[in-house]
Write an enzyme that holds these catalytic residues in place. Structure first.
Site, PDB file in Angstrom:
ATOM      1  N   ASN A 105     -25.004 -12.487  13.611  1.00  0.00           N
ATOM      2  CA  ASN A 105     -26.011 -12.425  12.553  1.00  0.00           C
ATOM      3  C   ASN A 105     -25.288 -11.965  11.299  1.00  0.00           C
ATOM      4  O   ASN A 105     -24.886 -10.806  11.183  1.00  0.00           O
ATOM      5  CB  ASN A 105     -27.136 -11.448  12.924  1.00  0.00           C
ATOM      6  CG  ASN A 105     -28.176 -11.319  11.818  1.00  0.00           C
ATOM      7  OD1 ASN A 105     -27.850 -11.263  10.634  1.00  0.00           O
ATOM      8  ND2 ASN A 105     -29.442 -11.250  12.190  1.00  0.00           N
ATOM      9  N   GLU A 160     -29.484 -15.694  10.517  1.00  0.00           N
ATOM     10  CA  GLU A 160     -29.930 -15.083   9.264  1.00  0.00           C
ATOM     11  C   GLU A 160     -29.019 -15.511   8.109  1.00  0.00           C
ATOM     12  O   GLU A 160     -28.553 -14.692   7.315  1.00  0.00           O
ATOM     13  CB  GLU A 160     -30.016 -13.562   9.382  1.00  0.00           C
ATOM     14  CG  GLU A 160     -31.068 -12.981   8.444  1.00  0.00           C
ATOM     15  CD  GLU A 160     -31.344 -11.504   8.655  1.00  0.00           C
ATOM     16  OE1 GLU A 160     -32.064 -10.941   7.821  1.00  0.00           O
ATOM     17  OE2 GLU A 160     -30.865 -10.904   9.640  1.00  0.00           O
ATOM     18  N   TYR A 195     -32.489 -17.343  16.382  1.00  0.00           N
ATOM     19  CA  TYR A 195     -32.765 -16.105  15.649  1.00  0.00           C
ATOM     20  C   TYR A 195     -34.231 -15.757  15.916  1.00  0.00           C
ATOM     21  O   TYR A 195     -35.140 -16.251  15.252  1.00  0.00           O
ATOM     22  CB  TYR A 195     -32.497 -16.302  14.149  1.00  0.00           C
ATOM     23  CG  TYR A 195     -32.834 -15.097  13.294  1.00  0.00           C
ATOM     24  CD1 TYR A 195     -32.492 -13.813  13.695  1.00  0.00           C
ATOM     25  CD2 TYR A 195     -33.487 -15.262  12.080  1.00  0.00           C
ATOM     26  CE1 TYR A 195     -32.800 -12.720  12.908  1.00  0.00           C
ATOM     27  CE2 TYR A 195     -33.793 -14.166  11.279  1.00  0.00           C
ATOM     28  CZ  TYR A 195     -33.442 -12.899  11.698  1.00  0.00           C
ATOM     29  OH  TYR A 195     -33.751 -11.815  10.918  1.00  0.00           O
ATOM     30  N   ASP A 197     -29.146 -13.872  17.804  1.00  0.00           N
ATOM     31  CA  ASP A 197     -29.795 -12.584  17.612  1.00  0.00           C
ATOM     32  C   ASP A 197     -31.188 -12.708  18.216  1.00  0.00           C
ATOM     33  O   ASP A 197     -32.093 -13.263  17.592  1.00  0.00           O
ATOM     34  CB  ASP A 197     -29.858 -12.259  16.114  1.00  0.00           C
ATOM     35  CG  ASP A 197     -30.572 -10.947  15.839  1.00  0.00           C
ATOM     36  OD1 ASP A 197     -30.971 -10.266  16.798  1.00  0.00           O
ATOM     37  OD2 ASP A 197     -30.737 -10.613  14.649  1.00  0.00           O
ATOM     38  N   ASN A 253     -32.953 -10.137  19.053  1.00  0.00           N
ATOM     39  CA  ASN A 253     -33.709  -8.990  18.534  1.00  0.00           C
ATOM     40  C   ASN A 253     -34.362  -8.130  19.617  1.00  0.00           C
ATOM     41  O   ASN A 253     -35.384  -7.482  19.375  1.00  0.00           O
ATOM     42  CB  ASN A 253     -34.743  -9.458  17.504  1.00  0.00           C
ATOM     43  CG  ASN A 253     -34.218  -9.291  16.078  1.00  0.00           C
ATOM     44  OD1 ASN A 253     -33.691  -8.235  15.722  1.00  0.00           O
ATOM     45  ND2 ASN A 253     -34.357 -10.329  15.268  1.00  0.00           N
ATOM     46  N   ASP A 271     -25.019  -5.807   9.375  1.00  0.00           N
ATOM     47  CA  ASP A 271     -25.293  -4.700  10.293  1.00  0.00           C
ATOM     48  C   ASP A 271     -25.101  -5.108  11.749  1.00  0.00           C
ATOM     49  O   ASP A 271     -25.265  -4.290  12.663  1.00  0.00           O
ATOM     50  CB  ASP A 271     -26.688  -4.105  10.068  1.00  0.00           C
ATOM     51  CG  ASP A 271     -27.784  -5.143   9.927  1.00  0.00           C
ATOM     52  OD1 ASP A 271     -27.490  -6.353   9.988  1.00  0.00           O
ATOM     53  OD2 ASP A 271     -28.955  -4.748   9.732  1.00  0.00           O
ATOM     54  N   HIS A 272     -24.738  -6.360  11.978  1.00  0.00           N
ATOM     55  CA  HIS A 272     -24.422  -6.859  13.318  1.00  0.00           C
ATOM     56  C   HIS A 272     -22.926  -7.102  13.453  1.00  0.00           C
ATOM     57  O   HIS A 272     -22.240  -7.397  12.473  1.00  0.00           O
ATOM     58  CB  HIS A 272     -25.129  -8.195  13.590  1.00  0.00           C
ATOM     59  CG  HIS A 272     -26.608  -8.103  13.657  1.00  0.00           C
ATOM     60  ND1 HIS A 272     -27.307  -8.200  14.846  1.00  0.00           N
ATOM     61  CD2 HIS A 272     -27.550  -7.958  12.691  1.00  0.00           C
ATOM     62  CE1 HIS A 272     -28.605  -8.110  14.602  1.00  0.00           C
ATOM     63  NE2 HIS A 272     -28.773  -7.955  13.303  1.00  0.00           N
TER      64      HIS A 272
END
Length: 262
Positions: free
Chosen positions: A9, A36, A107, A150, A152, A252-253
């Site tokens: 991501n 993303e 995603y 991702d 999530n 942040d991934h």
């Protein structure tokens, strides 16, 4: 045919074009699946990636949000997409390699902050998305397929820094974990990363909110690599490139890798 695949991501492919190039140059996966991307397809900096040897891409995009892309050094053809939960979002794309292997890049919706579909529409959309993924894989069970992205959700207790403290936090609630498990079971998917790394805490995401993400190490494993059951003996060498979380102006991934011998 052997190839290494990575999923990441990237949190804006145009903003972090340089980080994508760094990964391609330093780690050289044969295939890189991005989520993303936050870009229309025609605005993705494809030439920069082609100059590094990644001349093939299948992607779905939209301005400012979502977006998925598969960059490849190997020839790959567009194998379509699905709009689960009818959100109209660019959240899935599939590509087919010359040997017939299909790669699904997902995603999954994050789900907002409140784990209650009555109070939070986004949480309901996330559960509906997973339910439709489950039904799709149940009705057309995948063969010679890889699913990455991702998703999530951090499903296992050791996929989060504190199982007890995150039980009521979106991404690790029991209902999300159950929905993801049903999706995995419906398709006969094997969790590649945890098959290769069965023990211990393992994360792929660390919040921007932490002053020192590395020292705090309050991570979650939100990014996944799955393989269809017929490929359960074909993968190895899974790893998370934790160092990428510490690159300048990072996502942040962190990228997750696996190698397949097909």
């Amino acid at each position: 045919m052997a190839f290494t695949l990575a999923t990441w991501n990237i949190n804006s492919v145009r903003l972090r074009e340089g980080l994508v190039a760094k990964l391609l140059q330093e780690e050289a996966p044969d295939i890189l699946c991005l989520q993303e991307c936050k870009s229309p397809v025609d605005k993705i900096p494809t030439q920069a990636f082609a100059d590094l040897g990644y001349g093939h891409m299948v992607a779905r995009g939209q301005k400012g949000y979502n977006g998925v892309a598969i960059l490849s050094r190997l020839p790959i053809e567009d194998a379509g997409d699905q709009d689960f939960a009818s959100l109209g979002h660019a959240r899935h794309v599939a590509g087919r390699l010359e040997n017939g292997t299909v790669i699904h890049n997902f995603y999954v919706p994050a789900g907002g902050d409140v784990p209650d579909r009555e109070k939070n529409e986004k949480f309901g959309q996330k559960l509906d998305y997973l339910t439709e993924m489950r039904d799709w894989f149940r009705d057309s069970r995948p063969e010679k397929a890889i699913l990455v992205g991702d998703l999530n959700i951090a499903p296992r207790e050791d996929d989060v820094w504190s199982h007890k403290q995150l039980l009521k936090v979106v991404s690790h609630t029991p209902i999300e974990v159950d929905h993801l498990g049903q999706t995995q079971d419906a398709g006969g998917w094997v969790d590649v990363t945890r098959s290769d790394i069965p023990e211990g805490q393992l994360y792929s995401w660390w919040s921007y909110r932490a002053r020192d993400w590395d020292a705090a190490d309050k991570g979650r494993r939100l990014d996944h690599v799955w393989a269809s059951d017929d490929l359960k003996n074909a993968f190895h060498s899974s790893r998370v490139l934790r160092a990428a979380r510490g690159w300048e102006k990072p996502s942040d991934h962190a990228p997750v890798f696996a190698t397949f011998d097909l």
